[in-house]
Motif scaffolding. Structure first.
Motif, PDB file in Angstrom:
ATOM      1  N   LEU A 163      -3.519 -48.852-110.520  1.00 15.73           N
ATOM      2  CA  LEU A 163      -2.429 -49.605-111.129  1.00 15.73           C
ATOM      3  C   LEU A 163      -1.566 -48.765-112.064  1.00 15.73           C
ATOM      4  CD1 LEU A 163      -4.201 -52.971-112.025  1.00 15.73           C
ATOM      5  CD2 LEU A 163      -2.733 -52.460-110.065  1.00 15.73           C
ATOM      6  N   CYS A 164      -2.011 -47.551-112.373  1.00 19.92           N
ATOM      7  CA  CYS A 164      -1.289 -46.724-113.328  1.00 19.92           C
ATOM      8  C   CYS A 164      -1.277 -45.271-112.864  1.00 19.92           C
ATOM      9  CB  CYS A 164      -1.949 -46.834-114.705  1.00 19.92           C
ATOM     10  SG  CYS A 164      -1.127 -45.853-115.953  1.00 19.92           S
ATOM     11  N   ASN A 165      -0.094 -44.728-112.609  1.00 25.32           N
ATOM     12  CA  ASN A 165       0.026 -43.362-112.092  1.00 25.32           C
ATOM     13  C   ASN A 165      -0.281 -42.278-113.115  1.00 25.32           C
ATOM     14  OD1 ASN A 165       2.331 -44.718-110.030  1.00 25.32           O
ATOM     15  ND2 ASN A 165       0.917 -43.260-109.152  1.00 25.32           N
ATOM     16  N   THR A 166      -0.600 -42.646-114.358  1.00 21.25           N
ATOM     17  CA  THR A 166      -1.021 -41.642-115.339  1.00 21.25           C
ATOM     18  C   THR A 166      -2.494 -41.801-115.718  1.00 21.25           C
ATOM     19  OG1 THR A 166      -0.367 -42.973-117.257  1.00 21.25           O
ATOM     20  CG2 THR A 166       1.297 -41.449-116.341  1.00 21.25           C
ATOM     21  N   ALA A 167      -3.206 -42.699-115.032  1.00 19.19           N
ATOM     22  CA  ALA A 167      -4.614 -42.951-115.359  1.00 19.19           C
ATOM     23  C   ALA A 167      -5.516 -41.888-114.741  1.00 19.19           C
ATOM     24  CB  ALA A 167      -5.028 -44.333-114.873  1.00 19.19           C
ATOM     25  N   ARG A 168      -6.524 -41.500-115.517  1.00 20.09           N
ATOM     26  CA  ARG A 168      -7.549 -40.570-115.044  1.00 20.09           C
ATOM     27  C   ARG A 168      -8.909 -41.187-115.329  1.00 20.09           C
ATOM     28  NH1 ARG A 168      -3.999 -39.818-118.569  1.00 20.09           N
ATOM     29  NH2 ARG A 168      -5.163 -38.577-120.048  1.00 20.09           N
ATOM     30  N   VAL A 169      -9.777 -41.204-114.306  1.00 19.80           N
ATOM     31  CA  VAL A 169     -11.113 -41.787-114.440  1.00 19.80           C
ATOM     32  C   VAL A 169     -12.132 -40.666-114.395  1.00 19.80           C
ATOM     33  CG1 VAL A 169     -12.828 -43.329-113.416  1.00 19.80           C
ATOM     34  CG2 VAL A 169     -10.400 -43.938-113.331  1.00 19.80           C
ATOM     35  N   THR A 170     -13.041 -40.680-115.361  1.00 17.70           N
ATOM     36  CA  THR A 170     -14.160 -39.738-115.368  1.00 17.70           C
ATOM     37  C   THR A 170     -15.453 -40.536-115.436  1.00 17.70           C
ATOM     38  OG1 THR A 170     -14.053 -39.499-117.771  1.00 17.70           O
ATOM     39  CG2 THR A 170     -12.861 -37.863-116.457  1.00 17.70           C
ATOM     40  N   SER A 171     -16.516 -39.961-114.877  1.00 17.86           N
ATOM     41  CA  SER A 171     -17.817 -40.610-114.875  1.00 17.86           C
ATOM     42  C   SER A 171     -18.824 -39.749-115.607  1.00 17.86           C
ATOM     43  CB  SER A 171     -18.315 -40.834-113.437  1.00 17.86           C
ATOM     44  OG  SER A 171     -17.454 -41.705-112.756  1.00 17.86           O
ATOM     45  N   ASP A 172     -19.694 -40.405-116.339  1.00 19.35           N
ATOM     46  CA  ASP A 172     -20.804 -39.745-117.020  1.00 19.35           C
ATOM     47  C   ASP A 172     -22.013 -40.657-116.838  1.00 19.35           C
ATOM     48  OD1 ASP A 172     -22.500 -38.257-118.570  1.00 19.35           O
ATOM     49  OD2 ASP A 172     -21.536 -38.767-120.482  1.00 19.35           O
ATOM     50  N   GLY A 173     -22.767 -40.404-115.786  1.00 20.03           N
ATOM     51  CA  GLY A 173     -23.879 -41.305-115.472  1.00 20.03           C
ATOM     52  C   GLY A 173     -23.338 -42.637-115.001  1.00 20.03           C
ATOM     53  N   ASN A 174     -23.761 -43.712-115.661  1.00 20.67           N
ATOM     54  CA  ASN A 174     -23.294 -45.051-115.310  1.00 20.67           C
ATOM     55  C   ASN A 174     -21.998 -45.433-116.018  1.00 20.67           C
ATOM     56  OD1 ASN A 174     -25.448 -45.568-113.607  1.00 20.67           O
ATOM     57  ND2 ASN A 174     -26.734 -46.322-115.272  1.00 20.67           N
ATOM     58  N   LYS A 175     -21.529 -44.598-116.914  1.00 21.10           N
ATOM     59  CA  LYS A 175     -20.355 -44.889-117.726  1.00 21.10           C
ATOM     60  C   LYS A 175     -19.103 -44.285-117.084  1.00 21.10           C
ATOM     61  CE  LYS A 175     -18.606 -43.917-122.380  1.00 21.10           C
ATOM     62  NZ  LYS A 175     -18.944 -43.258-123.649  1.00 21.10           N
ATOM     63  N   LYS A 176     -18.034 -45.089-117.019  1.00 24.57           N
ATOM     64  CA  LYS A 176     -16.734 -44.602-116.556  1.00 24.57           C
ATOM     65  C   LYS A 176     -15.755 -44.722-117.708  1.00 24.57           C
ATOM     66  CE  LYS A 176     -16.842 -45.199-111.603  1.00 24.57           C
ATOM     67  NZ  LYS A 176     -16.105 -45.666-110.437  1.00 24.57           N
ATOM     68  N   VAL A 177     -14.920 -43.715-117.849  1.00 23.93           N
ATOM     69  CA  VAL A 177     -13.901 -43.702-118.885  1.00 23.93           C
ATOM     70  C   VAL A 177     -12.540 -43.545-118.210  1.00 23.93           C
ATOM     71  CG1 VAL A 177     -12.993 -42.461-120.889  1.00 23.93           C
ATOM     72  CG2 VAL A 177     -15.475 -42.709-120.584  1.00 23.93           C
ATOM     73  N   VAL A 178     -11.581 -44.376-118.635  1.00 23.58           N
ATOM     74  CA  VAL A 178     -10.223 -44.300-118.105  1.00 23.58           C
ATOM     75  C   VAL A 178      -9.302 -43.872-119.234  1.00 23.58           C
ATOM     76  CG1 VAL A 178      -8.351 -45.529-116.948  1.00 23.58           C
ATOM     77  CG2 VAL A 178     -10.727 -46.210-116.534  1.00 23.58           C
ATOM     78  N   LYS A 179      -8.589 -42.794-119.005  1.00 22.56           N
ATOM     79  CA  LYS A 179      -7.541 -42.370-119.931  1.00 22.56           C
ATOM     80  C   LYS A 179      -6.214 -42.732-119.282  1.00 22.56           C
ATOM     81  CE  LYS A 179      -9.883 -38.443-122.065  1.00 22.56           C
ATOM     82  NZ  LYS A 179      -9.758 -36.988-122.328  1.00 22.56           N
ATOM     83  N   ILE A 180      -5.374 -43.428-120.037  1.00 27.79           N
ATOM     84  CA  ILE A 180      -4.090 -43.894-119.520  1.00 27.79           C
ATOM     85  C   ILE A 180      -2.980 -43.344-120.397  1.00 27.79           C
ATOM     86  CG2 ILE A 180      -2.635 -45.921-119.118  1.00 27.79           C
ATOM     87  CD1 ILE A 180      -5.250 -47.466-118.555  1.00 27.79           C
ATOM     88  N   GLY A 181      -1.977 -42.777-119.774  1.00 28.56           N
ATOM     89  CA  GLY A 181      -0.809 -42.301-120.500  1.00 28.56           C
ATOM     90  C   GLY A 181      -0.652 -40.797-120.437  1.00 28.56           C
ATOM     91  N   GLY A 182       0.475 -40.370-120.966  1.00 30.21           N
ATOM     92  CA  GLY A 182       0.833 -38.956-120.917  1.00 30.21           C
ATOM     93  C   GLY A 182       1.671 -38.688-119.688  1.00 30.21           C
TER      94      GLY A 182
END
Length: 181
Positions: free
Chosen positions: A88-107
């Protein structure tokens, strides 16, 4: 073969895969893994042409032409996760660390320019309607967490031409019991 006109009632499913210069066949695209999210509030397809009209002062000579076209597919996405946000967002980046996912949006430097094949499928007792566009969500999004209702992300995908003819919308219908289009 002419299809009978019908009354269309109900919603459907919304599928999404990255566009790689071709529209996948129905069986490849319409899988559970490719559901963008179950939807709430249905889906709305909009097509808007813009015209230019040239005419003389007396209205005796008139010429009209289409100068621009826009198409959008809007839908409320009720089931979603980090991977959905990335689509849904062309600046979003998803990273995974085990069971946890982090989404950075923007830039703005993170703009990936990805386009997606979006396919809305409505099936009822009379048959199946498929609406496909190639697009990206250019309307942003809002996530509202309310104490007494589900969180639905409203997405608005703007269509890009999907072929050398400038096609913005691919609509197909098939009566119940017929083969996949």
């Amino acid at each position: 073969m002419a299809l009978n006109k019908k009354i269309v009632l109900g919603s459907g499913k919304l599928y999404c895969v990255e566009f790689t210069n071709t529209i996948p066949d129905d069986k490849t695209l319409e899988t559970d893994e490719n559901i963008l999210g179950l939807i709430s509030g249905g889906a709305t397809l909009s097509y808007e042409p813009e015209f230019y009209t040239a005419k003389d002062d007396l209205g005796l000579a008139v010429k009209k032409m289409i100068t621009n076209e826009t198409a959008t597919l809007k839908s409320g996405i009720m089931t979603w996760n980090a991977d959905t946000l990335q689509k849904l967002c062309n600046t979003a980046r998803v990273t995974s660390d085990g069971n946890k996912k982090v989404v950075k949006i923007g830039g703005v430097g993170n703009y990936d320019g990805k386009k997606y094949v979006l396919r809305f499928v409505h099936t009822d007792d009379e048959g199946t309607i498929r609406i496909s566009i190639v697009g990206a969500n250019e309307a942003g999004f809002e996530i509202a967490f309310a104490k007494d209702e589900e969180t639905v992300i409203d997405a608005e995908f703007s269509a890009f031409p999907m072929d050398d003819e400038g096609t913005l919308i691919l609509y197909s219908e098939a009566p119940k019991g017929s083969e996949t289009i």
